[in-house]
Design a protein around this motif. Sequence first.
Motif, PDB file in Angstrom:
ATOM      1  N   ASN A 124     -39.318   8.223  49.493  1.00 49.24           N
ATOM      2  CA  ASN A 124     -39.594   8.254  48.266  1.00 49.24           C
ATOM      3  C   ASN A 124     -40.841   8.226  47.397  1.00 49.24           C
ATOM      4  N   GLU A 125     -41.101   9.266  47.174  1.00 49.49           N
ATOM      5  CA  GLU A 125     -42.626   9.209  46.287  1.00 49.49           C
ATOM      6  C   GLU A 125     -42.834   8.154  45.558  1.00 49.49           C
ATOM      7  N   GLU A 126     -42.751   7.945  44.586  1.00 49.50           N
ATOM      8  CA  GLU A 126     -42.509   6.780  44.024  1.00 49.50           C
ATOM      9  C   GLU A 126     -42.752   5.778  44.243  1.00 49.50           C
ATOM     10  N   PHE A 127     -41.605   5.021  45.326  1.00 46.10           N
ATOM     11  CA  PHE A 127     -41.662   4.002  46.846  1.00 46.10           C
ATOM     12  C   PHE A 127     -42.868   3.583  46.761  1.00 46.10           C
TER      13      PHE A 127
ATOM     14  N   ASP B  65     -36.572   6.018  54.737  1.00 41.02           N
ATOM     15  CA  ASP B  65     -36.538   7.193  54.530  1.00 41.02           C
ATOM     16  C   ASP B  65     -37.279   7.644  52.980  1.00 41.02           C
TER      17      ASP B  65
ATOM     18  N   ARG C  61     -30.126  11.448  43.241  1.00 45.08           N
ATOM     19  CA  ARG C  61     -29.402  12.095  45.054  1.00 45.08           C
ATOM     20  C   ARG C  61     -29.392  13.137  46.211  1.00 45.08           C
ATOM     21  N   ARG C  62     -29.734  12.752  47.778  1.00 40.60           N
ATOM     22  CA  ARG C  62     -30.272  14.003  48.610  1.00 40.60           C
ATOM     23  C   ARG C  62     -28.257  14.427  48.503  1.00 40.60           C
TER      24      ARG C  62
ATOM     25  N   LYS D 245     -33.125   6.353  45.635  1.00 46.47           N
ATOM     26  CA  LYS D 245     -33.659   7.101  44.342  1.00 46.47           C
ATOM     27  C   LYS D 245     -32.668   6.755  43.631  1.00 46.47           C
ATOM     28  N   ARG D 246     -33.906   7.846  42.375  1.00 49.46           N
ATOM     29  CA  ARG D 246     -32.758   7.848  41.163  1.00 49.46           C
ATOM     30  C   ARG D 246     -32.645   9.254  41.287  1.00 49.46           C
TER      31      ARG D 246
ATOM     32  N   ARG E 160     -46.357  16.566  49.365  1.00 51.03           N
ATOM     33  CA  ARG E 160     -45.914  15.725  49.126  1.00 51.03           C
ATOM     34  C   ARG E 160     -46.854  14.290  49.388  1.00 51.03           C
TER      35      ARG E 160
ATOM     36  N   THR F 249     -36.768   1.589  51.978  1.00 44.41           N
ATOM     37  CA  THR F 249     -37.234   2.166  50.706  1.00 44.41           C
ATOM     38  C   THR F 249     -35.829   1.761  50.209  1.00 44.41           C
ATOM     39  N   GLU F 250     -36.730   1.703  48.483  1.00 49.76           N
ATOM     40  CA  GLU F 250     -35.162   1.666  47.276  1.00 49.76           C
ATOM     41  C   GLU F 250     -34.312   2.377  47.192  1.00 49.76           C
TER      42      GLU F 250
END
Length: 281
Positions: A46-49, A44, A145-146, A142-143, A69, A139-140
């Motif tokens: 997740n930019e931060e991850f 997936d 949610r999609r 996300k804060r 991105r 991936t962890e």
Amino acid sequence: MKIVIYSEDIDYIKTAVSYFPNEHVIGVSNKTTKVVDELHLLDDINEEFIANYIASLKPDVVITGSTKRDKTVAGAVAGLLRYPIITDVIDLSNNKAKRVVYSGMGIAEIEFSYPVVLTVSKKNVEVKEKESKIVQVKTEMKRVRRVEIKSKGESTVDLSSAQIIVSIGRGIGSKENIKYAEELAKALGGALGGSRPVTAELGWLPEDRQIGLSGNKVKPKLYIALGISGQPQHLAGIKDAKIIVAVNKDKSAPIVENADYTIIGDAIEFCKVMTEKVKKK
């Protein structure tokens, strides 16, 4: 030297790999490719991850593409590792990078020291396939949610390699008039592009059709600009075109001075006449 490349767009990964043909390259992406030695395949985005994951690999060089991105990840990695960052690189050789400056009016050559983070512009390159080692990366959470995915439209053409491009600007009049430009592009066997106002601002065309400094940089044999004023950022994207034909009602528009041929007139009427003439041949 440890080289890590990240992008969701395989063409950016190919471009980055082409600069290091003899080095061991690690690719990080959610797309499968066989042009890297190791592919860390994300389940997936997740930019931060991703930024933290790339930083944990302790690379000497981090390269991303130039999408929004990609640049978000590049900036985050540079901050985490305290590496310098050079953006929108159009050419790279050893420790020297070239990038467009002054809205396409010049090219700067920047000398740097490793380690470094780079974002690169897309180039049409051929890269040898490899037996890539696959590393699955989960991936962890996300804060954010999609809840829904909306497609912005399938990309049907690679403008960077198109030999004939019919491009529209705000001067086309309305979204409904795009069909005339599409018919001309089809008759010529070419592709349809647009300026920033009709892609990023008005949304008449998908953003992947944008031509200019912040979009696609093109080098067709024939570029037909319909109702495009010709601001510096657009001219920077078409400076390598062999022949530029400008169709504009305004004889003082900047595009006129930069075109090989100019038609002062209505873009829609031009499309109708030229489409008929091309079809008859």
